[in-house]
Design a protein around this motif. Structure first.
Motif, PDB file in Angstrom:
ATOM      1  N   LEU A   1       5.500  18.570  53.070  1.00  0.00           N
ATOM      2  CA  LEU A   1       4.229  18.014  52.636  1.00  0.00           C
ATOM      3  C   LEU A   1       4.455  16.733  51.858  1.00  0.00           C
ATOM      4  CD1 LEU A   1       2.513  21.306  51.421  1.00  0.00           C
ATOM      5  CD2 LEU A   1       2.017  20.015  53.522  1.00  0.00           C
ATOM      6  N   SER A   2       3.419  15.953  51.746  1.00  0.00           N
ATOM      7  CA  SER A   2       3.470  14.728  50.967  1.00  0.00           C
ATOM      8  C   SER A   2       3.769  15.077  49.499  1.00  0.00           C
ATOM      9  CB  SER A   2       2.132  14.010  51.175  1.00  0.00           C
ATOM     10  OG  SER A   2       1.802  13.302  50.045  1.00  0.00           O
ATOM     11  N   GLY A   3       4.661  14.318  48.889  1.00  0.00           N
ATOM     12  CA  GLY A   3       5.036  14.569  47.499  1.00  0.00           C
ATOM     13  C   GLY A   3       6.208  15.534  47.345  1.00  0.00           C
ATOM     14  N   SER A   4       6.760  15.988  48.455  1.00  0.00           N
ATOM     15  CA  SER A   4       7.845  16.979  48.373  1.00  0.00           C
ATOM     16  C   SER A   4       9.199  16.355  48.022  1.00  0.00           C
ATOM     17  CB  SER A   4       7.945  17.778  49.681  1.00  0.00           C
ATOM     18  OG  SER A   4       8.127  16.921  50.777  1.00  0.00           O
ATOM     19  N   GLY A   5       9.326  15.025  48.173  1.00  0.00           N
ATOM     20  CA  GLY A   5      10.580  14.358  47.776  1.00  0.00           C
ATOM     21  C   GLY A   5      11.330  13.694  48.920  1.00  0.00           C
ATOM     22  N   LYS A   6      10.717  13.613  50.098  1.00  0.00           N
ATOM     23  CA  LYS A   6      11.403  13.062  51.274  1.00  0.00           C
ATOM     24  C   LYS A   6      11.799  11.594  51.087  1.00  0.00           C
ATOM     25  CE  LYS A   6       7.897  13.892  53.985  1.00  0.00           C
ATOM     26  NZ  LYS A   6       6.921  14.324  52.966  1.00  0.00           N
ATOM     27  N   SER A   7      10.848  10.772  50.637  1.00  0.00           N
ATOM     28  CA  SER A   7      11.160   9.343  50.460  1.00  0.00           C
ATOM     29  C   SER A   7      12.219   9.150  49.385  1.00  0.00           C
ATOM     30  CB  SER A   7       9.901   8.555  50.073  1.00  0.00           C
ATOM     31  OG  SER A   7       9.001   8.539  51.151  1.00  0.00           O
ATOM     32  N   THR A   8      12.169   9.982  48.353  1.00  0.00           N
ATOM     33  CA  THR A   8      13.175   9.885  47.296  1.00  0.00           C
ATOM     34  C   THR A   8      14.570  10.110  47.886  1.00  0.00           C
ATOM     35  OG1 THR A   8      11.522  10.698  45.741  1.00  0.00           O
ATOM     36  CG2 THR A   8      13.824  10.777  45.024  1.00  0.00           C
ATOM     37  N   ILE A   9      14.693  11.079  48.767  1.00  0.00           N
ATOM     38  CA  ILE A   9      15.984  11.333  49.427  1.00  0.00           C
ATOM     39  C   ILE A   9      16.406  10.097  50.229  1.00  0.00           C
ATOM     40  CG2 ILE A   9      17.177  12.731  51.183  1.00  0.00           C
ATOM     41  CD1 ILE A   9      15.343  15.091  50.313  1.00  0.00           C
TER      42      ILE A   9
ATOM     43  N   ALA B   1      15.427  12.843  38.854  1.00  0.00           N
ATOM     44  CA  ALA B   1      14.119  12.748  38.206  1.00  0.00           C
ATOM     45  C   ALA B   1      13.795  11.273  38.008  1.00  0.00           C
ATOM     46  CB  ALA B   1      14.148  13.462  36.868  1.00  0.00           C
ATOM     47  N   TYR B   2      12.564  10.864  38.323  1.00  0.00           N
ATOM     48  CA  TYR B   2      12.168   9.476  38.045  1.00  0.00           C
ATOM     49  C   TYR B   2      12.008   9.282  36.538  1.00  0.00           C
ATOM     50  CZ  TYR B   2      11.299   8.533  42.972  1.00  0.00           C
ATOM     51  OH  TYR B   2      11.442   8.338  44.315  1.00  0.00           O
ATOM     52  N   ASP B   3      11.212  10.189  35.935  1.00  0.00           N
ATOM     53  CA  ASP B   3      11.032  10.131  34.480  1.00  0.00           C
ATOM     54  C   ASP B   3      11.563  11.442  33.908  1.00  0.00           C
ATOM     55  OD1 ASP B   3       9.535   7.618  34.757  1.00  0.00           O
ATOM     56  OD2 ASP B   3       8.046   8.919  35.687  1.00  0.00           O
ATOM     57  N   GLU B   4      10.660  12.273  33.483  1.00  0.00           N
ATOM     58  CA  GLU B   4      11.063  13.581  32.971  1.00  0.00           C
ATOM     59  C   GLU B   4      11.081  14.604  34.107  1.00  0.00           C
ATOM     60  OE1 GLU B   4      10.725  13.538  28.721  1.00  0.00           O
ATOM     61  OE2 GLU B   4      11.861  12.238  30.068  1.00  0.00           O
ATOM     62  N   LYS B   5      10.076  14.465  34.973  1.00  0.00           N
ATOM     63  CA  LYS B   5       9.825  15.495  35.982  1.00  0.00           C
ATOM     64  C   LYS B   5      10.913  15.503  37.064  1.00  0.00           C
ATOM     65  CE  LYS B   5       6.635  16.243  39.409  1.00  0.00           C
ATOM     66  NZ  LYS B   5       6.025  15.272  40.251  1.00  0.00           N
ATOM     67  N   ASP B   6      11.502  16.674  37.292  1.00  0.00           N
ATOM     68  CA  ASP B   6      12.509  16.792  38.363  1.00  0.00           C
ATOM     69  C   ASP B   6      11.844  16.642  39.729  1.00  0.00           C
ATOM     70  OD1 ASP B   6      14.463  17.242  36.533  1.00  0.00           O
ATOM     71  OD2 ASP B   6      14.374  19.430  36.689  1.00  0.00           O
ATOM     72  N   VAL B   7      12.378  15.740  40.526  1.00  0.00           N
ATOM     73  CA  VAL B   7      11.802  15.505  41.855  1.00  0.00           C
ATOM     74  C   VAL B   7      12.692  16.122  42.942  1.00  0.00           C
ATOM     75  CG1 VAL B   7      11.202  13.700  43.516  1.00  0.00           C
ATOM     76  CG2 VAL B   7      10.504  13.479  41.138  1.00  0.00           C
ATOM     77  N   LEU B   8      14.016  16.042  42.747  1.00  0.00           N
ATOM     78  CA  LEU B   8      14.944  16.696  43.673  1.00  0.00           C
ATOM     79  C   LEU B   8      15.775  17.707  42.897  1.00  0.00           C
ATOM     80  CD1 LEU B   8      16.235  13.619  45.729  1.00  0.00           C
ATOM     81  CD2 LEU B   8      14.313  15.143  46.271  1.00  0.00           C
TER      82      LEU B   8
HETATM   83  P1  ADP Z   1       7.315  12.307  49.911  1.00  0.00           P
HETATM   84  O1  ADP Z   1       8.015  11.149  50.513  1.00  0.00           O
HETATM   85  O2  ADP Z   1       7.798  13.633  50.410  1.00  0.00           O
HETATM   86  O3  ADP Z   1       5.823  12.201  50.008  1.00  0.00           O
HETATM   87  P2  ADP Z   1       8.246  11.196  47.377  1.00  0.00           P
HETATM   88  O4  ADP Z   1       9.720  11.250  47.391  1.00  0.00           O
HETATM   89  O5  ADP Z   1       7.599   9.899  47.639  1.00  0.00           O
HETATM   90  O6  ADP Z   1       7.651  12.339  48.344  1.00  0.00           O
HETATM   91  O7  ADP Z   1       7.718  11.694  45.971  1.00  0.00           O
HETATM   92  C1  ADP Z   1       8.202  12.877  45.329  1.00  0.00           C
HETATM   93  C2  ADP Z   1       7.616  12.967  43.928  1.00  0.00           C
HETATM   94  O8  ADP Z   1       8.122  11.910  43.141  1.00  0.00           O
HETATM   95  C3  ADP Z   1       6.099  12.861  43.862  1.00  0.00           C
HETATM   96  O9  ADP Z   1       5.649  13.758  42.896  1.00  0.00           O
HETATM   97  C4  ADP Z   1       5.869  11.444  43.429  1.00  0.00           C
HETATM   98  O10 ADP Z   1       4.687  11.333  42.704  1.00  0.00           O
HETATM   99  C5  ADP Z   1       7.082  11.138  42.577  1.00  0.00           C
HETATM  100  N1  ADP Z   1       7.458   9.705  42.669  1.00  0.00           N
HETATM  101  C6  ADP Z   1       7.764   9.024  43.795  1.00  0.00           C
HETATM  102  N2  ADP Z   1       8.135   7.760  43.538  1.00  0.00           N
HETATM  103  C7  ADP Z   1       8.064   7.621  42.185  1.00  0.00           C
HETATM  104  C8  ADP Z   1       8.343   6.551  41.275  1.00  0.00           C
HETATM  105  N3  ADP Z   1       8.763   5.360  41.714  1.00  0.00           N
HETATM  106  N4  ADP Z   1       8.159   6.787  39.951  1.00  0.00           N
HETATM  107  C9  ADP Z   1       7.745   7.994  39.507  1.00  0.00           C
HETATM  108  N5  ADP Z   1       7.487   9.050  40.304  1.00  0.00           N
HETATM  109  C10 ADP Z   1       7.639   8.875  41.627  1.00  0.00           C
END
Ligand code: ADP
Ligand code: MG
Length: 240
Positions: free
Chosen positions: A33-41, A8-15
């Motif tokens: 889809l965009s926002g699914s968490g790919k870049s985070t991985i 989770a970046y903040d509170e919200k679970d991303v992965l």
């Molecule tokens: P994707 O690459 O699949 O488009 P991301 O991994 O970029 O997805 O983002 C996944 C979720 O995490 C999104 O809801 C995005 O808004 C949130 N997010 C991404 N980067 C940050 C960050 N640095 N701080 C807070 N939230 C983030």
């Protein structure tokens, strides 16, 4: 190997409990889809973010136990936002390998489709590209970032929508180059266009921070609703 990763970046679970296996010298793709968490991985593998739950293992070593320098030396990454310096094109490439010869830089520039546009610039590869590469187009910036990753020649390559600003033809050429040059690399690639990753060894479909499905292109056309939708969307865009 990504084992049961939650983040989770903040509170919200991303992965949420992500399990991904990237076999040595294979090419694995992430789609979704965009926002699914790919870049985070992509970004937790070089530990740009450290506070994840679960384990990431490379060659049976937990990356949390590795020195950051060793870990990052073994990874070439092209991030979704290109990071370039206000310096020459050649120095921006050289940043991937500080002891590269000029000949090496010229070769890589050719392979990454840079020579093609640099020929038209005042000082060719010595052209200063401005803050963040502002004097180049988005696609030109991406080619410099790709060249930097290629010249680094690390065993692991991560590409996050690294060709999103390129036209179809340049994109295809660059993927051909990467496939040829990077045969003995372990590659994680986040697709911008599905057509560029169809022949990956394994494709993972990410949906809202979870893995919806994984398999080959033909597997996913049968079993993944999201993959089928993404495929259809791309087909319609191409026709348009
Ligand atoms: P994707 O690459 O699949 O488009 P991301 O991994 O970029 O997805 O983002 C996944 C979720 O995490 C999104 O809801 C995005 O808004 C949130 N997010 C991404 N980067 C940050 C960050 N640095 N701080 C807070 N939230 C983030
Ligand atoms: Mg992304």
């Amino acid at each position: 190997v990504l084992k049961d990763i939650s983040f989770a970046y903040d509170e919200k679970d991303v992965l949420k409990n992500i399990n991904i296996n990237i076999p040595k010298n294979k090419r694995v793709a992430l789609v979704g889809l965009s926002g699914s968490g790919k870049s985070t991985i992509a970004n937790i593998i070089p530990r740009f973010f450290d506070n994840y739950k679960g384990d990431i293992i490379i060659d049976s070593q937990n990356i949390k136990q590795m020195h950051l320098k060793d870990l990052r030396e073994n990874i070439s990454i092209v991030t979704q936002e290109t990071i370039l310096f206000n310096d020459s094109i050649s120095n921006n490439i050289k940043y991937g390998k500080l002891d590269a010869s000029y000949e090496e830089i010229e070769n890589i520039a050719k392979l990454a489709g840079i020579t093609e546009f640099a020929e038209g610039l005042e000082n060719k590869l010595e052209t200063i590209i401005g803050e963040g590469g502002i004097k180049l187009s988005g696609g030109q910036r991406q080619r410099v970032a790709i060249a930097r990753a290629i010249i680094k020649d690390a065993p692991i390559l991560i590409m996050d929508e690294a060709t999103s600003s390129l036209d179809n033809i340049t994109e295809k050429e660059i993927y051909k180059t990467i496939k040829n040059l990077m045969k003995n690399k372990t590659i994680l690639i986040i697709a911008h266009r599905l057509s560029t990753i169809e022949d990956s060894d394994i494709i993972y479909v990410i949906n809202k921070g979870k893995i919806e499905s994984f398999g080959s292109h033909s597997d996913l056309l049968i079993k993944s609703e999201i993959y089928k939708k993404l495929q259809l969307k791309e087909k319609l865009e191409n026709e348009y």
